[in-house]
Design a protein around this motif. Structure first.
Motif, PDB file in Angstrom:
ATOM      1  N   TYR A 102       3.213  -6.654  -0.386  1.00 43.13           N
ATOM      2  CA  TYR A 102       2.793  -5.304  -0.776  1.00 43.13           C
ATOM      3  C   TYR A 102       2.221  -4.611   0.442  1.00 43.13           C
ATOM      4  CZ  TYR A 102       3.027  -6.031  -5.835  1.00 43.13           C
ATOM      5  OH  TYR A 102       3.442  -6.231  -7.115  1.00 43.13           O
ATOM      6  N   ARG A 103       2.152  -3.285   0.364  1.00 44.40           N
ATOM      7  CA  ARG A 103       1.354  -2.578   1.355  1.00 44.40           C
ATOM      8  C   ARG A 103      -0.066  -2.482   0.811  1.00 44.40           C
ATOM      9  NH1 ARG A 103       2.676   2.541   1.818  1.00 44.40           N
ATOM     10  NH2 ARG A 103       4.230   2.589   0.157  1.00 44.40           N
ATOM     11  N   LEU A 104      -1.044  -2.705   1.674  1.00 39.13           N
ATOM     12  CA  LEU A 104      -2.436  -2.715   1.211  1.00 39.13           C
ATOM     13  C   LEU A 104      -3.194  -1.516   1.739  1.00 39.13           C
ATOM     14  CD1 LEU A 104      -3.615  -6.406   1.443  1.00 39.13           C
ATOM     15  CD2 LEU A 104      -3.439  -4.995  -0.584  1.00 39.13           C
ATOM     16  N   PRO A 155       6.449  -1.749  -1.791  1.00 35.54           N
ATOM     17  CA  PRO A 155       5.560  -0.976  -2.664  1.00 35.54           C
ATOM     18  C   PRO A 155       4.110  -1.158  -2.264  1.00 35.54           C
ATOM     19  CG  PRO A 155       6.276  -2.976  -3.758  1.00 35.54           C
ATOM     20  CD  PRO A 155       7.007  -2.940  -2.458  1.00 35.54           C
ATOM     21  N   GLU A 156       3.299  -0.171  -2.621  1.00 34.20           N
ATOM     22  CA  GLU A 156       1.880  -0.267  -2.321  1.00 34.20           C
ATOM     23  C   GLU A 156       1.178  -0.965  -3.474  1.00 34.20           C
ATOM     24  OE1 GLU A 156       0.197   3.316  -0.900  1.00 34.20           O
ATOM     25  OE2 GLU A 156      -1.841   2.544  -0.948  1.00 34.20           O
ATOM     26  N   ALA A 157       0.285  -1.908  -3.157  1.00 37.55           N
ATOM     27  CA  ALA A 157      -0.472  -2.603  -4.193  1.00 37.55           C
ATOM     28  C   ALA A 157      -1.489  -1.638  -4.779  1.00 37.55           C
ATOM     29  CB  ALA A 157      -1.165  -3.819  -3.611  1.00 37.55           C
ATOM     30  N   GLY A 160      -5.511  -4.288  -9.326  1.00 37.10           N
ATOM     31  CA  GLY A 160      -6.180  -5.480  -8.817  1.00 37.10           C
ATOM     32  C   GLY A 160      -5.248  -6.676  -8.798  1.00 37.10           C
ATOM     33  N   ALA A 161      -4.403  -6.764  -9.841  1.00 34.76           N
ATOM     34  CA  ALA A 161      -3.491  -7.900  -9.938  1.00 34.76           C
ATOM     35  C   ALA A 161      -2.504  -7.884  -8.780  1.00 34.76           C
ATOM     36  CB  ALA A 161      -2.744  -7.852 -11.258  1.00 34.76           C
ATOM     37  N   GLN A 162      -2.025  -6.683  -8.443  1.00 38.48           N
ATOM     38  CA  GLN A 162      -1.062  -6.587  -7.345  1.00 38.48           C
ATOM     39  C   GLN A 162      -1.723  -6.959  -6.029  1.00 38.48           C
ATOM     40  OE1 GLN A 162       0.297  -2.590  -7.868  1.00 38.48           O
ATOM     41  NE2 GLN A 162       2.094  -3.232  -9.033  1.00 38.48           N
ATOM     42  N   LYS A 163      -2.978  -6.550  -5.883  1.00 38.60           N
ATOM     43  CA  LYS A 163      -3.689  -6.882  -4.654  1.00 38.60           C
ATOM     44  C   LYS A 163      -3.848  -8.392  -4.536  1.00 38.60           C
ATOM     45  CE  LYS A 163      -5.822  -2.494  -4.211  1.00 38.60           C
ATOM     46  NZ  LYS A 163      -6.811  -1.627  -4.789  1.00 38.60           N
TER      47      LYS A 163
END
Lengths: 287, 111
Positions: A102-104, A155-157, A160-163
């Motif tokens: 992901y992008r953070l 995709p950008e995170a 919270g779950a994606q992060k």
């Protein structure tokens, strides 16, 4: 004295101290992450926000309209941790921790590609950035294209779950990420390197100022920048050199404009903004 | 609310498993707001926070055991007014009966 953040809970505005805001955001991020599998996630989170708002009201009065960290902590303790229904299953799912690129947003400089890569591979962001810069230089700017593609396709995170997925480790709250970034920044700020650099810059600035003043004095007393009496030739000389500097800068920007798409985009968008500004200015003046 | 001795920890899963039954029982008495449920439970072993109750209520609604209506309130935004559906009443009945059976079984196991 603390900075205050205004937020919207269930349609009402609340003012929180910055620390309180971070705490609340971490709680809600964790809630969203726990409820990731719940089809009614949005509704539950909305209800939770409303309930938090209701509890916050108890700490407000006509003379007090900002919530402190300890008050928010009390409110959240009352709310209790969010427990997902069928949580056993999702907890088991989380154990092997899916890892995704992901992008953070946290700690990013441009679009968070480097932070995302660093999180994915579990290495230092500085290292990733260094590699990127080296690659850019080696490929003569071609790497920038790869970066832009990465911005488009990775995709950008957001949740919270994606992060957490971006790190692939056990669930991480937004708060942890913020803390981590802050810690890194503090370390940098306290490092000797930064301190020496700051010291040197200050010294340099002082020297420049001194030289500039000396030149101005000389100039005003009829001498050129090298201390010779001012004449037409010396004026011309100064003018030619400053023009040369200007040309060099313009040429450099021109080169960048044609070889780095990012600079191209930036200057184009700057031009659009400038045009809009002039347009609205002329409209305002003609009224 | 959260006991921490090892002996108490063993009781936590029991309570957790029975929370659904407890909530159904509260709603069966009369139509209630979520806040009413929390208040009713607060004086019991089932004391919980919104963090636990809201996801549970939403699951019960998905399963068709409870339903809610939006109710305008004098102070504040409209709130959800919960009631048991027919399926909910059946589930409550079935679960209560089963709990009693379990209780009986356990009481008589030493005989």
């Amino acid at each position: 004295m603390n900075k205050v953040v205004t937020i919207n809970l269930g349609g009402n505005a609340y003012q929180l101290e910055e620390g309180a805001y971070d705490t609340l955001r971490a709680y809600l991020a964790e809630a969203e992450q726990k409820l990731a599998d719940d089809p009614d996630k949005e509704e539950i989170v909305k209800d939770l926000e409303q309930a938090i708002g209701g509890k916050c009201n108890a700490y407000m009065s006509a003379y007090k309209n900002v919530l402190t960290q300890s008050e928010i902590e009390a409110v959240l303790a009352e709310m209790g941790p969010v427990e997902a229904e069928g949580g056993e299953r999702s907890a088991a799912n989380a154990a092997p921790a899916p890892k995704r690129l992901y992008r953070l947003h946290e700690g990013r400089v441009l679009f968070g590609v480097c932070t995302g890569l660093a999180a994915y591979f579990g290495i230092d962001v500085a290292l990733v950035r260094l590699v990127c810069i080296v690659l850019t230089v080696i490929t003569g700017g071609g790497f920038v294209l790869a970066y832009i593609l990465a911005v488009i396709f990775i995709p950008e995170a957001e949740t919270g779950a994606q992060k957490a997925e971006a790190f692939g480790s056990m669930p991480i709250t937004a708060q942890d990420l913020v803390d981590k970034a802050k810690e890194g920044f503090d370390q940098f700020k306290n490092s000797d390197q930064w301190r020496t650099w700051k010291q040197e810059m200050r010294e340099q600035r002082r020297q420049w100022k001194h030289e500039y003043r000396a030149h101005r004095r000389m100039h005003n007393h009829g001498y050129d920048w090298q201390g010779r009496p001012r004449s037409f030739l010396s004026e011309l000389n100064e003018f030619v050199w400053s023009m040369f500097g200007l040309v060099v800068i313009v040429f450099f920007v021109w080169i960048l404009y044609h070889h780095l798409p990012l600079v191209h985009q930036f200057l184009d968008s700057a031009k659009v903004i400038w045009d809009n500004f002039i347009y609205s200015l002329s409209k305002a003046l003609s009224k | 609310m959260t006991p921490s001795t090892p002996q108490e920890d063993k009781l936590a899963p029991l309570r957790k498993g029975l929370l659904e039954l407890a909530v159904l029982r509260v709603i069966s008495g009369r139509e209630v707001y979520a806040a009413d449920i929390l208040e009713r439970l607060s004086a019991t072993q089932f004391k919980s926070g919104e963090g636990t109750l809201y996801p549970l209520l939403s699951k019960l609604r998905r399963e068709g055991l409870v339903a809610y209506e939006w109710e305008e309130s004098a102070a504040g935004p409209p709130r959800k007014y919960y009631s048991l559906t027919e399926a909910g009443k059946e589930a409550l009945e079935r679960q209560s009966r089963y709990l009693k059976e379990l209780q009986n079984t356990i009481t008589n196991l030493n005989k």
